[in-house]
Design an enzyme around this catalytic site. Structure first.
Site, short mmCIF file in Angstrom:
data_model
loop_
_atom_site.label_atom_id
_atom_site.label_comp_id
_atom_site.label_asym_id
_atom_site.label_seq_id
_atom_site.Cartn_x
_atom_site.Cartn_y
_atom_site.Cartn_z
N GLU A 154 0.82 -1.22 0.00
CA GLU A 154 0.00 0.00 0.00
C GLU A 154 0.85 1.27 0.00
O GLU A 154 0.81 2.06 0.94
CB GLU A 154 -0.95 -0.01 1.20
CG GLU A 154 -1.97 -1.11 1.15
CD GLU A 154 -2.99 -1.03 2.29
OE1 GLU A 154 -2.71 -0.39 3.31
OE2 GLU A 154 -4.07 -1.62 2.13
N GLU A 309 -6.44 -8.25 -0.21
CA GLU A 309 -6.82 -8.31 1.21
C GLU A 309 -8.31 -8.03 1.35
O GLU A 309 -8.87 -7.22 0.61
CB GLU A 309 -6.10 -7.23 2.03
CG GLU A 309 -4.62 -7.40 2.20
CD GLU A 309 -4.00 -6.26 3.00
OE1 GLU A 309 -4.72 -5.62 3.81
OE2 GLU A 309 -2.82 -5.98 2.81
#
Ligand code: GAL
Length: 676
Positions: A154, A309
């Site tokens: 991220e 995720e």
């Protein structure tokens, strides 16, 4: 980017796994292995935050534990997505090289702490990352169990340190060549802010320049480019170490700090982390919102993406940790697949014992057994993916696209006026998206750089900035028979945020047959309405409320379909259409309430013969399809709280789910239709 693609013959199923937290408990890994197999888990993501275990002291590497775990996983049929560890660095690294610590926009240097907080320019950080990435690549390049590299985690944030300032100046020099061009592009004579040289340039700051919109915009572009450059160095280090597996990096939901499209160009797969606040409002709204993100992720590369995720129960960082109601996990997971994902991955496989995420949902919780509700649902979801194996290899084809452009968003939201209390760009895109989804159309979410050629319908909500020649593409799209829907506050500025002269929407006055004269910002408590003109060509009969922004237009060829209902512009056009070439250009003047879009899009689709995947869809049902050379696979999902009847055409056979003619809450039915 490598030319390697994942040779997938099954959906990737698993999630982030952090065995480095349990190295003193070999029994835990043994137990996890058994549980993973039981839950049909076939893949885990390793190493995301393992740097201090992999290199506990500078230049002292310890990969033995990782090799051992990857070998054992592989022996048990579980493959690995291996991360580079740059998302969080060890303490020794910041201590040895203080330059890696980020400087905030107010010019304060941060202390060591948290994660995702390192300077992307720092040569020292890049060098340490290069060393460890290359070593990982050398160790695992030929491991048959390692199928994909997960680059960092991220990517996010920005740094304003002296190294970044210098890099920014060089970036600007490269872009503008001379300072006069930059001054013109940023309109710096305003408030006497003219630069004499590139040396005077500083990144935007709350204690310095922050109202120079051209500067703000270029800074954001620079931050993306610097992140891309950092990411590419990470990938090069892997390639130098001999790794040939494909690469991905995981994106976040609606993240505004980076233009993800530019990162996507350098990776093999787009992947993303999905954490909706389920069970909070009307479930179908959350479902549409999530669906739009899935479609955005897929559209970046126009090919299947990976769900990297998601949470098996409740994430602990949301305001309230709401448990997913029974059945929702499977539904949310299959929704990702319906929208083009080739994986369902969770954060996390095993719950950590301490620190920030000790209460974050996990496949295996602190109790540690398989007799839990969450574990059972994870197992059922794994079984569903096995059942749906034939869908692998298919992709999503869309007849409609919505343009949702990050640079446009940066510029529009940074500007002052016409409504500093909120422009509602995301919401405006979402309203069109929901309406198209409700009409059971696959939708791509594209940016201004992408081609419009394959679509029948293109929606351009609040396209404030025109860049990448979008006005030329939109014109030829309509000329060649496309249906274009554009809204208020479009075609206002160029790519350095300079206002267009000579009328807006810039360069498309003839395509829309109108000119925007003025735009009225409404207070929070104010509203106007859109009233259908009798016998309008779309047969719109209902009036709708509108809020926030009302564009007042001067017609020059367009036909009005609805007029404003009140204020001094009562009776002037609020919705128009213009035939241009072989196509039609619709212009929505105001931010209307949601049902307006459902009505409008349903009428437009019918009038222009744009076909839905399924014809009559009850409220609360989402319909999506994936196609391969032989079949269209139609996913029907019930996000309402009721059991609904569902009648499928005889040409479709159900390959997954119940065949009773109804669909219960959170249930998914997949049917198949032979093409041609
Ligand atoms: C993600 C992150 C994971 C984990 C997760 C918790 O954003 O990549 O490492 O923190 O959130 O929901």
């Amino acid at each position: 980017m490598s030319q390697n693609y994942l040779n997938i013959d099954r959906f990737i199923y698993g999630g982030d796994y952090n065995p480095e937290q349990w190295l003193d408990r070999p029994d835990i890994f043994k137990q996890d292995l058994l549980l993973m197999k039981k839950a049909h888990i076939n893949t885990v993501t390793l190493g995301v935050f393992s740097w201090s275990t992999l290199e506990p002291i500078k230049d002292c590497f310890n990969f033995t534990w990782l090799i051992d775990i990857i070998d054992k996983l592989y022996d048990n049929g579980i493959q690995v997505i291996l991360a580079t560890p740059s998302g969080a660095r060890p303490r020794w690294l910041a201590e040895t090289y203080p330059e890696v610590l980020r400087v905030r926009e107010d010019r304060t240097r941060q202390l060591y702490g948290e994660r995702h907080n390192h300077c992307y320019t720092s040569p020292a950080y890049r060098e340490r990352v290069r060393i460890i990435n290359q070593k990982l690549a050398k160790t695992f390049r030929n491991h048959p169990g390692v199928i994909l590299w997960h680059i960092s985690n991220e990517y996010r944030g920005e740094c304003h340190c002296p190294l970044c300032q210098e890099a920014f100046r060089n970036w600007l020099k490269n872009k503008y060549k001379d300072i006069d061009s930059l001054n013109r592009a940023w309109w710096t004579t305003f408030w006497s802010h003219t630069y004499n040289s590139f040396h005077q340039i500083e990144s935007p700051s709350s204690i310095g320049d922050h109202g120079l919109h051209g500067l703000n915009l270029d800074w954001k572009r620079f931050v993306t480019d610097q992140t891309v450059d950092f990411m590419c160095e990470e990938i090069h280090a892997l390639r130098d170490g001999g790794a040939t597996q494909p690469v991905t990096t995981n994106f976040m939901d609606d993240y505004k700090g980076l233009n993800y499209y530019n990162l996507a160009k350098h990776i093999d797969y787009v992947s993303w982390d999905s954490y909706p606040t389920w069970n909070k409002e009307d479930e179908i709204c959350t479902a549409y919102d999530t669906a739009m993100q899935h479609d955005l992720m897929r559209s970046m590369k126009q090919k299947p993406f990976l769900l990297m995720e998601s949470c098996p129960s409740s994430p602990n960082w949301q305001t309230v940790s709401k448990l997913k109601k029974p059945g929702l996990l499977q539904s949310a997971s299959l929704q990702a697949v319906a929208h083009g994902s080739n994986s369902v991955q969770y954060f996390q496989i095993r719950q950590s014992r301490g620190s920030f995420e000790k209460f974050h949902g996990a496949v295996i919780d602190h109790y540690g057994g398989s007799d839990t509700r969450v574990f059972n649902e994870v197992t059922e979801t794994g079984a569903s993916l096995i059942e749906l194996k034939q869908v692998i290899g298919s992709k999503v084809d869309s007849s409609a696209a919505i343009i949702y452009d990050m640079e446009n968003r940066w510029a529009m939201e940074d500007s002052k006026g016409p409504r500093n209390e909120g422009l509602f760009y995301h919401e405006s895109v979402l309203k069109s998206y929901q309406a198209l989804r409700k009409a059971a159309l696959n939708v791509d979410i594209i940016n201004m750089e992408q081609s419009l050629d394959s679509y029948k319908l293109v929606v351009a909500p609040m396209l404030y900035m025109f860049r990448a020649g979008i006005e030329i593409k939109l014109r030829s799209f309509v000329e060649n028979g496309g249906i274009l829907i554009m809204t208020y506050w479009s075609g206002i500025v160029n790519e350095t945020d300079l206002c267009y002269l000579g009328g807006t929407p810039h360069s498309l006055l003839d395509v829309f047959g109108l000119r925007s004269k003025e735009i009225d910002g409404l207070y929070e408590w104010e509203e106007n309405s859109l009233i259908p003109i009798p016998e309008n060509s779309l047969q719109l009969h209902t009036s709708y409320k509108c809020k926030n922004l009302c564009d007042l237009v001067q017609l020059n060829g367009a036909t009005p379909l609805m007029n404003y209902g009140s204020d001094f512009y009562q009776g002037t056009p609020a919705l128009t259409v213009n035939q241009y070439g072989k196509g039609y250009a619709y212009y929505i003047c105001a931010d209307a309430e949601e049902p307006f879009y459902h009505d409008l899009y349903a009428k437009i689709l019918a009038k222009h013969h744009i076909h839905s995947i399924l014809n009559t869809i009850p409220d609360g049902i989402e319909v999506t399809s994936r196609t391969d050379d032989e079949y269209e696979y139609i996913f029907i999902q019930n996000f309402s709280s009721r059991t609904l009847d569902i009648v499928l055409p005889k040409t479709m056979d159900i390959i997954y789910g119940n065949k009773d003619g109804n669909i219960r809450q959170y249930e998914t039915i997949v049917s198949r239709k032979k093409l041609f």
